[in-house]
Design a protein around this motif. Structure first.
Motif, mmCIF file in Angstrom:
data_model
loop_
_atom_site.group_PDB
_atom_site.id
_atom_site.type_symbol
_atom_site.label_atom_id
_atom_site.label_comp_id
_atom_site.label_asym_id
_atom_site.label_seq_id
_atom_site.Cartn_x
_atom_site.Cartn_y
_atom_site.Cartn_z
ATOM 1 N N ILE A 143 0.820 -1.215 0.000
ATOM 2 C CA ILE A 143 0.000 0.000 0.000
ATOM 3 C C ILE A 143 0.853 1.263 0.000
ATOM 4 C CG2 ILE A 143 -0.316 0.233 2.502
ATOM 5 C CD1 ILE A 143 -3.357 0.807 1.776
ATOM 6 N N THR A 144 2.082 1.176 0.478
ATOM 7 C CA THR A 144 2.939 2.369 0.499
ATOM 8 C C THR A 144 3.393 2.765 -0.901
ATOM 9 O OG1 THR A 144 5.017 1.170 0.824
ATOM 10 C CG2 THR A 144 3.791 1.809 2.815
ATOM 11 N N GLU A 145 3.178 1.896 -1.871
ATOM 12 C CA GLU A 145 3.555 2.189 -3.255
ATOM 13 C C GLU A 145 2.353 2.552 -4.124
ATOM 14 O OE1 GLU A 145 5.780 -1.220 -4.530
ATOM 15 O OE2 GLU A 145 7.362 -0.856 -3.053
ATOM 16 N N ALA A 146 1.159 2.606 -3.524
ATOM 17 C CA ALA A 146 -0.063 2.880 -4.281
ATOM 18 C C ALA A 146 -0.050 4.306 -4.817
ATOM 19 C CB ALA A 146 -1.289 2.658 -3.403
ATOM 20 N N ASP A 147 -0.235 4.435 -6.119
ATOM 21 C CA ASP A 147 -0.288 5.743 -6.778
ATOM 22 C C ASP A 147 -1.744 6.203 -6.803
ATOM 23 O OD1 ASP A 147 0.318 8.034 -8.155
ATOM 24 O OD2 ASP A 147 0.713 7.029 -10.066
ATOM 25 N N VAL A 148 -2.182 6.758 -5.683
ATOM 26 C CA VAL A 148 -3.561 7.202 -5.481
ATOM 27 C C VAL A 148 -3.520 8.573 -4.802
ATOM 28 C CG1 VAL A 148 -4.577 4.877 -5.328
ATOM 29 C CG2 VAL A 148 -3.650 5.962 -3.262
ATOM 30 N N ASP A 149 -4.670 9.215 -4.724
ATOM 31 C CA ASP A 149 -4.727 10.502 -4.035
ATOM 32 C C ASP A 149 -4.535 10.345 -2.527
ATOM 33 O OD1 ASP A 149 -5.246 11.878 -6.431
ATOM 34 O OD2 ASP A 149 -7.397 11.514 -6.237
ATOM 35 N N ALA A 150 -5.159 9.311 -1.950
ATOM 36 C CA ALA A 150 -5.069 9.101 -0.501
ATOM 37 C C ALA A 150 -4.899 7.623 -0.187
ATOM 38 C CB ALA A 150 -6.319 9.633 0.194
ATOM 39 N N VAL A 151 -4.032 7.361 0.771
ATOM 40 C CA VAL A 151 -3.811 6.013 1.291
ATOM 41 C C VAL A 151 -4.407 5.976 2.692
ATOM 42 C CG1 VAL A 151 -2.032 4.428 2.132
ATOM 43 C CG2 VAL A 151 -1.721 5.591 -0.038
ATOM 44 N N VAL A 152 -5.160 4.929 2.989
ATOM 45 C CA VAL A 152 -5.717 4.772 4.329
ATOM 46 C C VAL A 152 -4.745 3.956 5.169
ATOM 47 C CG1 VAL A 152 -7.623 3.861 5.703
ATOM 48 C CG2 VAL A 152 -8.088 5.012 3.525
ATOM 49 N N ASN A 153 -4.467 4.473 6.350
ATOM 50 C CA ASN A 153 -3.584 3.815 7.296
ATOM 51 C C ASN A 153 -4.419 3.150 8.375
ATOM 52 O OD1 ASN A 153 -1.492 3.047 8.967
ATOM 53 N ND2 ASN A 153 -1.172 5.084 9.811
ATOM 54 N N ALA A 154 -4.219 1.860 8.573
ATOM 55 C CA ALA A 154 -4.827 1.149 9.691
ATOM 56 C C ALA A 154 -3.981 1.482 10.918
ATOM 57 C CB ALA A 154 -4.863 -0.347 9.418
ATOM 58 N N ALA A 155 -4.282 2.621 11.518
ATOM 59 C CA ALA A 155 -3.460 3.180 12.589
ATOM 60 C C ALA A 155 -3.864 2.643 13.952
ATOM 61 C CB ALA A 155 -3.615 4.706 12.586
ATOM 62 N N ASN A 156 -2.988 2.846 14.920
ATOM 63 C CA ASN A 156 -3.413 2.642 16.303
ATOM 64 C C ASN A 156 -3.828 4.015 16.837
ATOM 65 O OD1 ASN A 156 -1.120 3.958 17.644
ATOM 66 N ND2 ASN A 156 0.060 2.185 16.974
ATOM 67 N N SER A 157 -4.494 4.027 17.957
ATOM 68 C CA SER A 157 -5.089 5.277 18.436
ATOM 69 C C SER A 157 -4.055 6.351 18.762
ATOM 70 C CB SER A 157 -5.981 5.021 19.643
ATOM 71 O OG SER A 157 -5.204 4.531 20.725
ATOM 72 N N SER A 158 -2.818 5.968 19.035
ATOM 73 C CA SER A 158 -1.792 6.959 19.367
ATOM 74 C C SER A 158 -1.415 7.818 18.168
ATOM 75 C CB SER A 158 -0.537 6.275 19.902
ATOM 76 O OG SER A 158 0.247 5.740 18.843
ATOM 77 N N LEU A 159 -1.631 7.304 16.958
ATOM 78 C CA LEU A 159 -1.249 7.953 15.706
ATOM 79 C C LEU A 159 0.271 8.092 15.541
ATOM 80 C CD1 LEU A 159 -3.874 10.853 15.462
ATOM 81 C CD2 LEU A 159 -3.870 8.688 14.195
ATOM 82 N N LEU A 160 1.039 7.460 16.402
ATOM 83 C CA LEU A 160 2.487 7.671 16.394
ATOM 84 C C LEU A 160 3.263 6.512 15.781
ATOM 85 C CD1 LEU A 160 2.809 9.375 19.894
ATOM 86 C CD2 LEU A 160 2.520 10.448 17.651
ATOM 87 N N GLY A 161 2.597 5.701 14.987
ATOM 88 C CA GLY A 161 3.267 4.585 14.333
ATOM 89 C C GLY A 161 3.071 3.303 15.113
ATOM 90 N N GLY A 162 3.393 2.207 14.471
ATOM 91 C CA GLY A 162 3.217 0.903 15.098
ATOM 92 C C GLY A 162 3.730 -0.163 14.165
ATOM 93 N N GLY A 163 3.071 -1.300 14.157
ATOM 94 C CA GLY A 163 3.475 -2.399 13.292
ATOM 95 C C GLY A 163 2.619 -2.470 12.048
ATOM 96 N N GLY A 164 2.824 -3.489 11.254
ATOM 97 C CA GLY A 164 2.012 -3.752 10.074
ATOM 98 C C GLY A 164 1.942 -2.577 9.122
#
Length: 167
Positions: free
Chosen positions: A11-32
């Motif tokens: 998904i990090t290579e998707a050439d789109v306007d917006a990429v959706v991140n399956a984030a954790n609530s901290s918004l500060l990064g995580g796994g996957g």
């Protein structure tokens, strides 16, 4: 109704306007997916997330909600962060998973995004069964009132691709 496309990929290579991140609530990064987006997007994403934590989301982003930041070094223009629910056999949390997709599309509409890439929200470390995650994702996107022209599900495995394609 947006055109729905399912692909296997990063998904990090998707050439789109917006990429959706399956984030954790901290918004500060995580796994996957979350960790991959933060790593490839670079420090601009983390800086934007820190601003959100310092401002409107001091306690983190609530489950089922979505918010946008810059995409940093990603090909996309924006990252839409959404916090999926952790799967539970005892409690039906499917309404929160539906909300992740609806809210992400609402944010995409606010941004004017025509193309959006989604991962399989909650189907990784949060334990949601892939078949059910796919059903919820695809049926929610099909039913959404959105101006997004294309929703691309970018899936990390052949099994995930097969589950989404089957729906």
């Amino acid at each position: 109704m947006p055109e729905i496309v399912c692909v296997r990929g990063d998904i990090t290579e998707a050439d789109v306007d917006a990429v959706v991140n399956a984030a954790n609530s901290s918004l500060l990064g995580g796994g996957g997916v979350d960790g991959a987006i933060h790593r490839k997007g670079g420090p601009a994403i983390l800086a934007a997330c820190r601003e959100l934590r310092a401002g409107p989301y001091p306690d983190g982003l609530p489950t089922g909600q979505a918010v946008a930041t810059t995409a940093g070094d990603l090909p996309a223009s924006w990252v839409i962060h959404t916090v999926g629910p952790v799967y539970s056999r005892r409690e039906d949390r499917s309404d929160l998973l539906v909300s992740c997709y609806r809210e992400s599309l609402r944010v995409a509409d606010e941004l004017g995004a025509a193309t959006v890439a989604f991962p399989a929200v909650s189907a990784g470390v949060y334990g949601w069964p892939m078949g059910d995650a796919a059903r919820i994702a695809v049926t929610t996107v099909r039913a959404a009132a959105t101006r997004v022209a294309e929703v691309r599900f970018v899936l990390f495995s052949d099994d995930a691709l097969a589950a989404f394609t089957a729906v």
